[in-house]
Design a protein around this motif. Structure first.
Motif, PDB file in Angstrom:
ATOM      1  N   TYR A  47       0.838  -1.215   0.000  1.00 54.63           N
ATOM      2  CA  TYR A  47       0.000   0.000   0.000  1.00 54.63           C
ATOM      3  C   TYR A  47       0.866   1.256   0.000  1.00 54.63           C
ATOM      4  CZ  TYR A  47      -3.447   3.450   1.499  1.00 54.63           C
ATOM      5  OH  TYR A  47      -4.251   4.569   1.590  1.00 54.63           O
ATOM      6  N   GLN A  48       1.907   1.262   0.834  1.00 51.60           N
ATOM      7  CA  GLN A  48       2.795   2.427   0.896  1.00 51.60           C
ATOM      8  C   GLN A  48       3.510   2.635  -0.442  1.00 51.60           C
ATOM      9  OE1 GLN A  48       3.040   4.692   3.232  1.00 51.60           O
ATOM     10  NE2 GLN A  48       1.581   3.663   4.589  1.00 51.60           N
ATOM     11  N   LEU A  49       3.956   1.534  -1.045  1.00 55.49           N
ATOM     12  CA  LEU A  49       4.621   1.646  -2.341  1.00 55.49           C
ATOM     13  C   LEU A  49       3.639   2.126  -3.412  1.00 55.49           C
ATOM     14  CD1 LEU A  49       7.045   1.208  -4.203  1.00 55.49           C
ATOM     15  CD2 LEU A  49       6.381  -1.206  -4.392  1.00 55.49           C
ATOM     16  N   GLY A  50       2.448   1.554  -3.417  1.00 58.57           N
ATOM     17  CA  GLY A  50       1.451   1.935  -4.409  1.00 58.57           C
ATOM     18  C   GLY A  50       0.943   3.353  -4.258  1.00 58.57           C
ATOM     19  N   SER A  51       1.091   3.918  -3.070  1.00 63.23           N
ATOM     20  CA  SER A  51       0.621   5.285  -2.807  1.00 63.23           C
ATOM     21  C   SER A  51       1.636   6.348  -3.219  1.00 63.23           C
ATOM     22  CB  SER A  51       0.290   5.449  -1.312  1.00 63.23           C
ATOM     23  OG  SER A  51      -0.734   4.560  -0.923  1.00 63.23           O
ATOM     24  N   GLN A  52       2.849   5.920  -3.559  1.00 61.06           N
ATOM     25  CA  GLN A  52       3.868   6.878  -3.958  1.00 61.06           C
ATOM     26  C   GLN A  52       3.451   7.618  -5.235  1.00 61.06           C
ATOM     27  OE1 GLN A  52       6.687   7.514  -2.043  1.00 61.06           O
ATOM     28  NE2 GLN A  52       5.581   6.166  -0.627  1.00 61.06           N
ATOM     29  N   ALA A  53       3.771   8.885  -5.291  1.00 60.96           N
ATOM     30  CA  ALA A  53       3.343   9.721  -6.419  1.00 60.96           C
ATOM     31  C   ALA A  53       3.868   9.197  -7.754  1.00 60.96           C
ATOM     32  CB  ALA A  53       3.808  11.163  -6.202  1.00 60.96           C
ATOM     33  N   TRP A  54       5.121   8.723  -7.763  1.00 59.39           N
ATOM     34  CA  TRP A  54       5.701   8.265  -9.027  1.00 59.39           C
ATOM     35  C   TRP A  54       5.029   6.982  -9.522  1.00 59.39           C
ATOM     36  CZ3 TRP A  54       8.113   3.487  -9.301  1.00 59.39           C
ATOM     37  CH2 TRP A  54       8.465   2.893  -8.082  1.00 59.39           C
ATOM     38  N   VAL A  55       4.513   6.163  -8.571  1.00 63.82           N
ATOM     39  CA  VAL A  55       3.777   4.962  -8.962  1.00 63.82           C
ATOM     40  C   VAL A  55       2.404   5.351  -9.503  1.00 63.82           C
ATOM     41  CG1 VAL A  55       2.740   2.805  -8.169  1.00 63.82           C
ATOM     42  CG2 VAL A  55       4.987   3.497  -7.312  1.00 63.82           C
ATOM     43  N   GLN A  56       1.737   6.271  -8.800  1.00 63.92           N
ATOM     44  CA  GLN A  56       0.412   6.708  -9.228  1.00 63.92           C
ATOM     45  C   GLN A  56       0.450   7.365 -10.604  1.00 63.92           C
ATOM     46  OE1 GLN A  56      -2.734   6.414  -7.657  1.00 63.92           O
ATOM     47  NE2 GLN A  56      -1.595   4.912  -6.461  1.00 63.92           N
ATOM     48  N   ALA A  57       1.546   8.044 -10.905  1.00 63.13           N
ATOM     49  CA  ALA A  57       1.656   8.742 -12.188  1.00 63.13           C
ATOM     50  C   ALA A  57       2.081   7.823 -13.324  1.00 63.13           C
ATOM     51  CB  ALA A  57       2.671   9.887 -12.062  1.00 63.13           C
ATOM     52  N   SER A  58       2.511   6.622 -12.982  1.00 60.72           N
ATOM     53  CA  SER A  58       3.005   5.711 -14.004  1.00 60.72           C
ATOM     54  C   SER A  58       1.859   5.021 -14.742  1.00 60.72           C
ATOM     55  CB  SER A  58       3.908   4.654 -13.368  1.00 60.72           C
ATOM     56  OG  SER A  58       4.269   3.665 -14.307  1.00 60.72           O
ATOM     57  N   ALA A  59       2.047   4.824 -16.024  1.00 64.15           N
ATOM     58  CA  ALA A  59       1.052   4.093 -16.819  1.00 64.15           C
ATOM     59  C   ALA A  59       1.116   2.597 -16.533  1.00 64.15           C
ATOM     60  CB  ALA A  59       1.297   4.348 -18.304  1.00 64.15           C
ATOM     61  N   TYR A  60       2.153   2.163 -15.835  1.00 65.05           N
ATOM     62  CA  TYR A  60       2.341   0.735 -15.552  1.00 65.05           C
ATOM     63  C   TYR A  60       2.091   0.410 -14.082  1.00 65.05           C
ATOM     64  CZ  TYR A  60       4.712   1.046 -20.044  1.00 65.05           C
ATOM     65  OH  TYR A  60       5.001   1.285 -21.359  1.00 65.05           O
ATOM     66  N   LYS A  61       1.326   1.256 -13.396  1.00 66.74           N
ATOM     67  CA  LYS A  61       1.129   1.061 -11.960  1.00 66.74           C
ATOM     68  C   LYS A  61       0.452  -0.263 -11.629  1.00 66.74           C
ATOM     69  CE  LYS A  61      -3.074   3.910 -12.097  1.00 66.74           C
ATOM     70  NZ  LYS A  61      -3.672   5.179 -11.606  1.00 66.74           N
ATOM     71  N   TRP A  62      -0.394  -0.768 -12.547  1.00 67.80           N
ATOM     72  CA  TRP A  62      -1.078  -2.032 -12.281  1.00 67.80           C
ATOM     73  C   TRP A  62      -0.124  -3.226 -12.348  1.00 67.80           C
ATOM     74  CZ3 TRP A  62      -5.496  -2.012  -9.920  1.00 67.80           C
ATOM     75  CH2 TRP A  62      -6.348  -0.927 -10.067  1.00 67.80           C
ATOM     76  N   TRP A  63       1.067  -3.017 -12.910  1.00 69.11           N
ATOM     77  CA  TRP A  63       2.057  -4.096 -12.928  1.00 69.11           C
ATOM     78  C   TRP A  63       2.583  -4.412 -11.536  1.00 69.11           C
ATOM     79  CZ3 TRP A  63       3.201  -7.539 -16.548  1.00 69.11           C
ATOM     80  CH2 TRP A  63       2.791  -7.274 -17.853  1.00 69.11           C
ATOM     81  N   LEU A  64       2.284  -3.536 -10.581  1.00 67.01           N
ATOM     82  CA  LEU A  64       2.705  -3.783  -9.204  1.00 67.01           C
ATOM     83  C   LEU A  64       2.058  -5.059  -8.663  1.00 67.01           C
ATOM     84  CD1 LEU A  64       4.263  -2.794  -6.738  1.00 67.01           C
ATOM     85  CD2 LEU A  64       2.291  -1.385  -6.117  1.00 67.01           C
ATOM     86  N   ILE A  65       0.842  -5.373  -9.119  1.00 66.75           N
ATOM     87  CA  ILE A  65       0.150  -6.579  -8.639  1.00 66.75           C
ATOM     88  C   ILE A  65       0.898  -7.848  -9.053  1.00 66.75           C
ATOM     89  CG2 ILE A  65      -1.966  -7.951  -8.758  1.00 66.75           C
ATOM     90  CD1 ILE A  65      -3.540  -5.375  -9.008  1.00 66.75           C
ATOM     91  N   PRO A  66       1.137  -8.074 -10.364  1.00 62.79           N
ATOM     92  CA  PRO A  66       1.836  -9.316 -10.719  1.00 62.79           C
ATOM     93  C   PRO A  66       3.272  -9.366 -10.229  1.00 62.79           C
ATOM     94  CG  PRO A  66       1.527  -7.932 -12.660  1.00 62.79           C
ATOM     95  CD  PRO A  66       0.720  -7.324 -11.563  1.00 62.79           C
ATOM     96  N   ILE A  67       3.956  -8.209 -10.193  1.00 57.83           N
ATOM     97  CA  ILE A  67       5.358  -8.211  -9.765  1.00 57.83           C
ATOM     98  C   ILE A  67       5.470  -8.567  -8.286  1.00 57.83           C
ATOM     99  CG2 ILE A  67       7.375  -6.757  -9.360  1.00 57.83           C
ATOM    100  CD1 ILE A  67       6.622  -5.233 -11.925  1.00 57.83           C
TER     101      ILE A  67
END
Length: 201
Positions: A155-175
């Motif tokens: 959650y903390q990683l996903g809340s980071q601004a650079w993650v939120q702004a990324s077009a690949y933020k949903w890749w956080l789930i499989p990774i």
């Protein structure tokens, strides 16, 4: 591949379906891959696709009901006379039974945190008639510890601004899910080298 199919499902749902659809999707995912469900819930909450309380509740509901299902599956299987006789007369199983009944909380924590023991361990709790309230209390406590660590980190990683702004933020789930799966399997293999059968302290 089952893991990829689940990731794709959660990804598609995360594109904008109703919160309660997400809620039940996380519960269903937890029955197959708990760690992926935790990661998916944390990412969805970080992305505001699902409220934080609802995401946490979905994870707990899925894991708790899944663990109870294993418990009652074990209890149901004990109605088979031949199977019950084989289990209850086995010397090793007698020792496991005493330990599960006397130190339920401690052994539930061991089972929860050692990959490969959960299915067998929780089913044995049902077979040996460990009190269901004691079992559920221990399961919820162990789940709270594991879930809070994984969920908070993702959650903390996903809340980071650079993650939120990324077009690949949903890749956080499989990774993140893949990392957890690989870690669990690595630990399981290492534990299986010195041990020929599961043991509970």
């Amino acid at each position: 591949m089952a893991e990829q199919a689940i990731v794709n499902l959660v990804y598609q749902i995360g594109a904008g379906d109703a919160p309660f659809t997400l809620f039940f999707a996380i519960i269903l995912t937890s029955y197959l891959l708990e760690d992926v469900a935790i990661v998916a819930a944390a990412v969805l909450a970080a992305n505001s696709s699902l409220s934080l309380p609802l995401a946490v509740l979905a994870v707990f509901a899925g894991i708790a009901t899944g663990d109870l299902a294993l418990y009652y599956l074990g209890a149901w299987s004990s109605h088979w006379r031949g199977f019950r006789y084989a289990i209850l007369t086995n010397q090793s199983m007698r020792s496991v039974r005493r330990r599960l009944q006397r130190n339920t909380a401690t052994n539930i924590f061991i089972i929860r945190f050692i990959p490969g023991l959960r299915t067998l361990g929780y089913a044995l709790c049902g077979i040996f008639r460990v009190h269901p309230v004691r079992f559920l209390t221990a399961v919820l406590a162990a789940t709270a510890v594991w879930t809070s660590v994984v969920f908070t980190l993702v959650y903390q990683l996903g809340s980071q601004a650079w993650v939120q702004a990324s077009a690949y933020k949903w890749w956080l789930i499989p990774i993140a899910g893949l990392i957890l799966l690989i870690s669990n399997r690595t630990v399981k293999r290492r534990l299986q080298r010195p041990l020929k059968r599961p043991s509970f302290s």
